[in-house]
Design a protein around this motif. Structure first.
Motif, PDB file in Angstrom:
ATOM      1  N   TYR A  27       1.180  10.822  -2.959  1.00 37.19           N
ATOM      2  CA  TYR A  27       1.015   9.785  -1.945  1.00 37.19           C
ATOM      3  C   TYR A  27       0.928   8.405  -2.585  1.00 37.19           C
ATOM      4  O   TYR A  27       1.549   7.443  -2.117  1.00 37.19           O
ATOM      5  N   ARG A  28       0.157   8.281  -3.644  1.00 39.39           N
ATOM      6  CA  ARG A  28      -0.075   6.967  -4.238  1.00 39.39           C
ATOM      7  C   ARG A  28       1.159   6.392  -4.922  1.00 39.39           C
ATOM      8  O   ARG A  28       1.227   5.194  -5.168  1.00 39.39           O
ATOM      9  N   TRP A  29       2.150   7.247  -5.224  1.00 36.47           N
ATOM     10  CA  TRP A  29       3.357   6.752  -5.879  1.00 36.47           C
ATOM     11  C   TRP A  29       4.547   6.667  -4.929  1.00 36.47           C
ATOM     12  O   TRP A  29       5.658   6.377  -5.354  1.00 36.47           O
ATOM     13  N   SER A  30       4.306   6.908  -3.660  1.00 34.89           N
ATOM     14  CA  SER A  30       5.428   6.929  -2.714  1.00 34.89           C
ATOM     15  C   SER A  30       5.351   5.742  -1.760  1.00 34.89           C
ATOM     16  O   SER A  30       4.275   5.343  -1.323  1.00 34.89           O
ATOM     17  N   VAL A  41       0.858  -1.183   0.000  1.00 36.65           N
ATOM     18  CA  VAL A  41       0.000   0.000   0.000  1.00 36.65           C
ATOM     19  C   VAL A  41       0.895   1.235   0.000  1.00 36.65           C
ATOM     20  O   VAL A  41       2.049   1.177   0.450  1.00 36.65           O
ATOM     21  N   PRO A  42       0.404   2.381  -0.492  1.00 37.72           N
ATOM     22  CA  PRO A  42       1.209   3.609  -0.469  1.00 37.72           C
ATOM     23  C   PRO A  42       1.545   4.032   0.954  1.00 37.72           C
ATOM     24  O   PRO A  42       0.774   3.805   1.891  1.00 37.72           O
ATOM     25  N   GLY A  43       2.708   4.655   1.113  1.00 41.08           N
ATOM     26  CA  GLY A  43       3.102   5.175   2.421  1.00 41.08           C
ATOM     27  C   GLY A  43       3.274   4.119   3.478  1.00 41.08           C
ATOM     28  O   GLY A  43       3.144   4.398   4.671  1.00 41.08           O
ATOM     29  N   ALA A  44       3.585   2.868   3.079  1.00 44.87           N
ATOM     30  CA  ALA A  44       3.680   1.771   4.045  1.00 44.87           C
ATOM     31  C   ALA A  44       4.901   1.893   4.945  1.00 44.87           C
ATOM     32  O   ALA A  44       4.956   1.255   6.002  1.00 44.87           O
ATOM     33  N   LEU A  45       5.893   2.678   4.560  1.00 45.98           N
ATOM     34  CA  LEU A  45       7.102   2.887   5.349  1.00 45.98           C
ATOM     35  C   LEU A  45       7.160   4.340   5.803  1.00 45.98           C
ATOM     36  O   LEU A  45       6.546   5.215   5.193  1.00 45.98           O
ATOM     37  N   TYR A  46       7.910   4.586   6.868  1.00 48.11           N
ATOM     38  CA  TYR A  46       8.105   5.973   7.298  1.00 48.11           C
ATOM     39  C   TYR A  46       9.195   6.631   6.472  1.00 48.11           C
ATOM     40  O   TYR A  46       8.984   7.684   5.873  1.00 48.11           O
ATOM     41  N   LEU A  47      10.379   6.027   6.431  1.00 46.75           N
ATOM     42  CA  LEU A  47      11.466   6.615   5.657  1.00 46.75           C
ATOM     43  C   LEU A  47      12.527   5.549   5.413  1.00 46.75           C
ATOM     44  O   LEU A  47      13.507   5.435   6.142  1.00 46.75           O
ATOM     45  N   THR A  48      12.305   4.729   4.380  1.00 45.89           N
ATOM     46  CA  THR A  48      13.213   3.635   4.060  1.00 45.89           C
ATOM     47  C   THR A  48      13.325   3.485   2.547  1.00 45.89           C
ATOM     48  O   THR A  48      12.311   3.544   1.833  1.00 45.89           O
ATOM     49  N   ASP A  49      14.545   3.298   2.059  1.00 51.44           N
ATOM     50  CA  ASP A  49      14.772   2.984   0.651  1.00 51.44           C
ATOM     51  C   ASP A  49      14.389   1.520   0.432  1.00 51.44           C
ATOM     52  O   ASP A  49      14.967   0.619   1.037  1.00 51.44           O
ATOM     53  N   THR A  50      13.425   1.260  -0.427  1.00 51.64           N
ATOM     54  CA  THR A  50      12.912  -0.097  -0.602  1.00 51.64           C
ATOM     55  C   THR A  50      13.859  -1.008  -1.385  1.00 51.64           C
ATOM     56  O   THR A  50      13.661  -2.220  -1.408  1.00 51.64           O
ATOM     57  N   ASN A  51      14.868  -0.459  -2.072  1.00 51.12           N
ATOM     58  CA  ASN A  51      15.789  -1.240  -2.910  1.00 51.12           C
ATOM     59  C   ASN A  51      15.035  -1.944  -4.048  1.00 51.12           C
ATOM     60  O   ASN A  51      15.374  -3.055  -4.430  1.00 51.12           O
ATOM     61  N   ILE A  54       3.838  -4.192 -10.876  1.00 48.71           N
ATOM     62  CA  ILE A  54       3.623  -5.626 -10.702  1.00 48.71           C
ATOM     63  C   ILE A  54       2.428  -5.839  -9.786  1.00 48.71           C
ATOM     64  O   ILE A  54       2.339  -5.227  -8.710  1.00 48.71           O
ATOM     65  N   PRO A  55       1.462  -6.680 -10.165  1.00 51.26           N
ATOM     66  CA  PRO A  55       0.309  -6.941  -9.280  1.00 51.26           C
ATOM     67  C   PRO A  55       0.775  -7.439  -7.921  1.00 51.26           C
ATOM     68  O   PRO A  55       1.667  -8.280  -7.820  1.00 51.26           O
ATOM     69  N   LYS A  56       0.128  -6.921  -6.870  1.00 49.30           N
ATOM     70  CA  LYS A  56       0.547  -7.242  -5.510  1.00 49.30           C
ATOM     71  C   LYS A  56      -0.549  -7.978  -4.774  1.00 49.30           C
ATOM     72  O   LYS A  56      -1.728  -7.678  -4.913  1.00 49.30           O
ATOM     73  N   ALA A  57      -0.136  -8.959  -3.967  1.00 56.10           N
ATOM     74  CA  ALA A  57      -1.089  -9.693  -3.148  1.00 56.10           C
ATOM     75  C   ALA A  57      -1.554  -8.800  -1.999  1.00 56.10           C
ATOM     76  O   ALA A  57      -0.946  -7.781  -1.684  1.00 56.10           O
ATOM     77  N   GLN A  58      -2.643  -9.181  -1.361  1.00 57.49           N
ATOM     78  CA  GLN A  58      -3.110  -8.439  -0.209  1.00 57.49           C
ATOM     79  C   GLN A  58      -2.068  -8.500   0.897  1.00 57.49           C
ATOM     80  O   GLN A  58      -1.466  -9.538   1.150  1.00 57.49           O
ATOM     81  N   HIS A  59      -1.885  -7.366   1.581  1.00 57.82           N
ATOM     82  CA  HIS A  59      -0.823  -7.318   2.587  1.00 57.82           C
ATOM     83  C   HIS A  59      -1.175  -8.131   3.826  1.00 57.82           C
ATOM     84  O   HIS A  59      -0.313  -8.375   4.667  1.00 57.82           O
ATOM     85  N   HIS A  60      -2.425  -8.566   3.955  1.00 60.62           N
ATOM     86  CA  HIS A  60      -2.792  -9.368   5.126  1.00 60.62           C
ATOM     87  C   HIS A  60      -3.015 -10.828   4.738  1.00 60.62           C
ATOM     88  O   HIS A  60      -3.749 -11.548   5.391  1.00 60.62           O
ATOM     89  N   PHE A  82     -15.222   0.875   7.029  1.00 62.48           N
ATOM     90  CA  PHE A  82     -13.967   1.375   7.589  1.00 62.48           C
ATOM     91  C   PHE A  82     -12.993   1.643   6.442  1.00 62.48           C
ATOM     92  O   PHE A  82     -12.128   0.825   6.129  1.00 62.48           O
ATOM     93  N   LYS A  83     -13.106   2.797   5.830  1.00 59.97           N
ATOM     94  CA  LYS A  83     -12.299   3.137   4.667  1.00 59.97           C
ATOM     95  C   LYS A  83     -11.108   3.996   5.084  1.00 59.97           C
ATOM     96  O   LYS A  83     -11.235   4.896   5.901  1.00 59.97           O
ATOM     97  N   GLY A  84      -9.968   3.692   4.475  1.00 59.76           N
ATOM     98  CA  GLY A  84      -8.765   4.462   4.745  1.00 59.76           C
ATOM     99  C   GLY A  84      -7.536   3.581   4.799  1.00 59.76           C
ATOM    100  O   GLY A  84      -7.493   2.628   5.582  1.00 59.76           O
ATOM    101  N   ALA A  85      -6.539   3.896   3.964  1.00 60.37           N
ATOM    102  CA  ALA A  85      -5.304   3.107   3.934  1.00 60.37           C
ATOM    103  C   ALA A  85      -4.364   3.489   5.068  1.00 60.37           C
ATOM    104  O   ALA A  85      -3.535   2.690   5.494  1.00 60.37           O
ATOM    105  N   LEU A  86      -4.475   4.726   5.572  1.00 60.54           N
ATOM    106  CA  LEU A  86      -3.657   5.152   6.709  1.00 60.54           C
ATOM    107  C   LEU A  86      -4.479   5.042   7.982  1.00 60.54           C
ATOM    108  O   LEU A  86      -5.675   5.350   7.992  1.00 60.54           O
TER     109      LEU A  86
END
Length: 615
Positions: free
Chosen positions: A360-363, A196-206, A214-220, A277-281
């Protein structure tokens, strides 16, 4: 020099006759080597014999000898464990990978006796895996590289449980790394592929830009596939059971943990609990009302032009939950909020995103998307729990806060007073970069804030004005504030009995040199190194401070003993950087004297994490 300073820190937890050992494997010392356990005892003896009356030249000679012996000891420790000097430095920083102990073991008491009447379990959540190795294929060989998280808030978690049995007077510990599948994905993908967007606070994902397509599976999708490292909720009703420990993060994940053996059962998101309950953050620190047994949190549904805040509630009577209220505002970094008997108060801090929802959606990192805006005010949204709507809004000059201390509703004046640990901006989050915290000096200290009280007056009267204000700042009343204590602190707790009620005492972490008005030494380190007790009603009362040389405590937890506000125990787990191990300390909350110190079987990394006590 640094070695001398470290040598002077020998007045620590283990007695002078104790040999040092790391948290990772016992050292195989050779009694004939120049740094045997006897030699180590000699170091302590040499330092103990140094007195102020001793000739300065003899004192320097003794200190030099102690520092040299300690240097040789570190070299032997590195060789016997096949570790480099850099590895040893990382271990001593308290920010290396933790080892889990899934089976329970009794802790060894070093000092003191079992606390009278203490019964229950301490749950401690913090970083567990900061570095993850992965393999890359070269032309003729395989090479091993390491992915390291950027911000300590992003690291994969370790959940620890320390149980107190007053009948047998024993203390039992167990711990578990609760995101192993997430670590496995990093090993396979050579970095973090965020879901999901903004999933990290401040990390280079490498990761490359192409990974975003790339299609992503559900994070849960798996029980241990998500990093839920920022909050703990005790016995929250989830998936048909209230016998749960729920770990949370800032992107709406809820990890269902078995409270007995700490085994992750499942990971879900808020939308799977209730489609409304809508909201990614999400706000990682939920609020619990012990009278109504309701759990509250705030979700942010970030759009391209505006953000909708949804305040939601889950309770035993309504486990499917409901939306309390919604309002529109700009996106913000929201770590906690406040509740009283009648109100929910949500502070919205002034942030700006250059491209709005598109950025936000691209970060991947939230702090790269949002920038703190000093010229705009903080808005306090006051929500009625009874009428389930926004009653009114207050504003205050720009500031930032991670944690609320307490909120007290005053019926006589129809007002709410909120105590918070405040900062000028969000530098505290940006200073928690692991590479800086691992440095063996205080060049990058984690900031501390001041306790400020915000007064929201005349809520009922302001509610009638709010309808006609339509967002006009000139019509929005001010939240009057004052500094309660000038001492700089963070990670606070109070006696849970006085939550949402008038209170006097707060317990927190801080930098001992700053609190005592002493100059900061270069060997102190960046993290908080003391526990402090403050009187919020009388600033003339001197703070009580607990600290030990080269020891760094975690968030304190107050366990009441009776109805008196400060009659109880303060619990914390501290990291001893001299011995690369962790210990539990139990303090008498009234006097701040040590009641007990017990050694854990392994080091628990330094953390900005949180803890809860369950009876």
């Amino acid at each position: 020099d640094g070695d001398t300073a470290r040598a002077l820190g020998s007045a620590a937890v283990l007695g002078s006759g104790e040999s040092e050992r790391t948290a990772f494997s016992p050292l195989q010392r050779n009694s004939t080597s120049p740094v045997s356990s006897g030699s180590m005892r000699g170091i302590h003896a040499d330092i103990a014999e140094v007195s102020d009356d001793e000739d300065s030249e003899d004192k320097q000679r003794r200190l030099f000898k102690a520092a040299e012996l300690r240097r040789l000891h570190r070299e032997q420790m590195a060789q016997s464990n096949n570790l480099s000097s850099e590895d040893i430095q990382i271990m001593r920083s308290g920010l290396s990978n933790a080892r889990e102990y899934v089976t329970s073991s009794e802790l060894r008491v070093l000092n003191g006796t079992f606390p009278d009447g203490l019964r229950g379990s301490l749950y401690l959540l913090g970083p567990g895996q900061l570095d993850i190795k992965y393999n890359v294929q070269r032309e003729l060989e395989q090479a091993t590289r390491v992915f390291t998280y950027g911000n300590i808030m992003d690291a994969l978690p370790l959940l620890s449980k320390i149980s107190f049995d007053p009948i047998n007077k024993t203390i039992v510990h167990r711990s578990r790394l609760i995101a192993k599948q997430a670590a496995g994905r990093i090993h396979m993908e050579h970095g973090v592929n965020t879901k999901v967007p903004g999933a990290l606070y401040l990390t280079d994902t490498n990761q490359t830009v192409l990974s975003k397509f790339i299609p992503k599976a559900q994070h849960h999708a798996t029980p241990e596939g998500e990093c839920c490292s920022q909050g703990i909720e005790l016995f929250m009703p989830l998936q048909g059971s209230s016998q749960t420990i729920v770990c949370t993060n800032h992107v709406g994940a809820l990890q269902n943990i078995d409270p007995a053996d700490l085994r992750p059962r499942s990971t879900v998101d808020f939308k799977s609990v209730n489609s409304a309950f809508k909201g990614a953050l999400s706000c990682p620190h939920m609020q619990y009302d012990s009278n109504t047994r309701e759990h509250f949190t705030v979700l942010q549904d970030v759009g391209f032009r505006s953000t909708t805040y949804n305040v939601v509630c889950i309770s035993e009577t309504q486990p499917e939950g409901y939306v309390v209220a919604s309002f529109a505002a700009q996106a913000s970094v929201l770590h906690s909020f406040a509740i009283t008997q009648d109100y929910i108060i949500v502070p919205v801090y002034p942030y700006d995103s250059p491209l709005g929802g598109m950025s936000y959606r691209w970060s991947d990192s939230l702090l790269e998307t949002l920038s703190f805006e000093h010229s705009r005010p903080v808005m306090f949204y006051v929500i009625s729990r009874e009428y389930r709507r926004v009653q009114c809004v207050y504003q205050a000059p720009a500031f930032f806060a991670l944690h609320q201390i307490n909120a007290v509703q005053e019926s006589a004046t129809d007002s709410v007073a909120i105590d918070m640990v405040t900062y000028d901006d969000d530098t505290v989050l940006r200073r928690m970069q692991i590479k800086d915290l691992r440095k063996s000096n205080s060049a990058f200290p984690v900031p501390t804030g001041v306790v400020r009280r915000f007064q929201l007056n005349g809520i009922t009267m302001e509610a009638t004005k709010y309808v006609g204000s339509k967002g006009n700042l000139s019509l929005i009343p001010p939240a009057h504030s004052r500094i309660v204590r000038t001492e700089r602190i963070e990670l606070c707790c109070i006696n849970p009995i006085v939550a949402a009620r008038p209170y006097t005492f707060v317990y927190a972490l801080g930098h001992s040199e700053t609190l005592r008005g002493q100059p900061t030494q270069s060997s102190v380190g960046a993290m908080y190194n003391c526990i402090v007790k403050l009187n919020t009603n009388d600033s003339s009362v001197e703070p009580l401070i607990w600290s030990r040389t080269h020891c760094f405590p975690s968030e304190p937890v107050f366990v009441p003993r009776n109805d008196t506000e400060d009659d109880g125990y303060v619990l914390s787990v501290f990291f001893d950087s001299m011995r690369i191990t962790s210990c539990l300390v139990v303090l008498d909350a009234q006097t701040f004297n040590e009641v007990l110190i017990a050694q854990l079987p392994a080091a628990i990394p330094l953390s900005f994490g949180h803890a809860k006590f369950a009876i």
